[in-house]
Design an enzyme around this catalytic site. Structure first.
Site, PDB file in Angstrom:
ATOM      1  N   ARG A  57     -38.865  37.802   0.771  1.00 26.49           N
ATOM      2  CA  ARG A  57     -37.525  37.805   1.304  1.00 26.49           C
ATOM      3  C   ARG A  57     -36.200  38.076   1.125  1.00 26.49           C
ATOM      4  O   ARG A  57     -35.623  38.559   0.134  1.00 26.49           O
ATOM      5  CB  ARG A  57     -37.273  36.315   1.594  1.00 26.49           C
ATOM      6  N   GLY A  58     -36.001  39.337   1.202  1.00 30.75           N
ATOM      7  CA  GLY A  58     -34.326  39.969   1.602  1.00 30.75           C
ATOM      8  C   GLY A  58     -34.669  41.201   0.214  1.00 30.75           C
ATOM      9  O   GLY A  58     -33.494  41.647   0.344  1.00 30.75           O
ATOM     10  N   CYS A  59     -35.873  41.702   1.031  1.00 33.82           N
ATOM     11  CA  CYS A  59     -36.011  43.001   0.288  1.00 33.82           C
ATOM     12  C   CYS A  59     -36.467  44.567   0.928  1.00 33.82           C
ATOM     13  O   CYS A  59     -36.976  44.000   1.489  1.00 33.82           O
ATOM     14  CB  CYS A  59     -37.253  43.095  -1.224  1.00 33.82           C
ATOM     15  N   VAL A  60     -35.787  45.656   0.578  1.00 33.67           N
ATOM     16  CA  VAL A  60     -36.236  46.847   1.863  1.00 33.67           C
ATOM     17  C   VAL A  60     -37.654  47.071   1.044  1.00 33.67           C
ATOM     18  O   VAL A  60     -38.469  47.105   1.979  1.00 33.67           O
ATOM     19  CB  VAL A  60     -35.473  47.872   1.556  1.00 33.67           C
ATOM     20  N   SER A  61     -37.645  46.758   0.135  1.00 31.17           N
ATOM     21  CA  SER A  61     -39.332  46.933  -0.042  1.00 31.17           C
ATOM     22  C   SER A  61     -39.932  45.862  -0.121  1.00 31.17           C
ATOM     23  O   SER A  61     -39.510  44.920  -0.584  1.00 31.17           O
ATOM     24  CB  SER A  61     -39.405  47.193  -1.877  1.00 31.17           C
TER      25      SER A  61
END
Length: 148
Positions: A57-61
């Site tokens: 969670r919390g990753c653009v990718s």
């Protein structure tokens, strides 16, 4: 602390060596090249990796990581990402924490991330993603230790 000097502090000899190598690189392009090389070394993932439970969670990718315990209670990781730089950051963390006891990873400070010098050349969202991958791996290590 000047560039090129790193005090081993993670509890992982492999991770300390990787951080030291990155910290010693004066050219950001050399750091990127190393991270991309690590991405290419990451083994092909099994299809079961790509489920919501393994998503960071919390990753653009899109980043997926799954830890398991090998014989002797040592951590083993599998992971993948749809972006090469993020895949390289994941690979750095996987290689650097492979074979550790879960308690070592759980107790590890994320301060080493700053020491790599990578944050200066990563976008803020990528730098945050690097931290989120690390925290996800710590959380998995804690669950694995509790279940053992």
């Amino acid at each position: 602390m000047g560039r090129g000097w790193y005090m081993a502090a993670t509890g992982s000899k492999t991770l300390d060596q990787m951080v030291e190598r990155l910290a010693a690189a004066s050219d950001p392009k050399r750091r990127y090249a190393y991270v991309l090389w690590l991405a290419r070394k990451l083994p092909d993932p099994d299809p079961g990796l790509f489920c919501d439970d393994n998503r960071v969670r919390g990753c653009v990718s899109r980043v997926y990581v799954r830890g398991s315990l090998q014989e002797g209670g040592k951590l083993h990781w599998r992971g993948d990402s749809d972006a090469q730089i993020t895949k390289g950051l994941l690979a750095l963390l996987i290689e650097g924490t492979e074979g550790l006891e879960p308690a070592v990873l759980v107790a590890m400070s994320p301060a080493f991330i700053k020491e790599t010098g990578l944050q200066a050349s990563l976008t803020p969202s990528r730098a945050n993603g690097f931290l989120n991958i690390f925290k996800t791996m710590q959380a998995q290590a804690k669950l694995l230790a509790a279940a053992a």
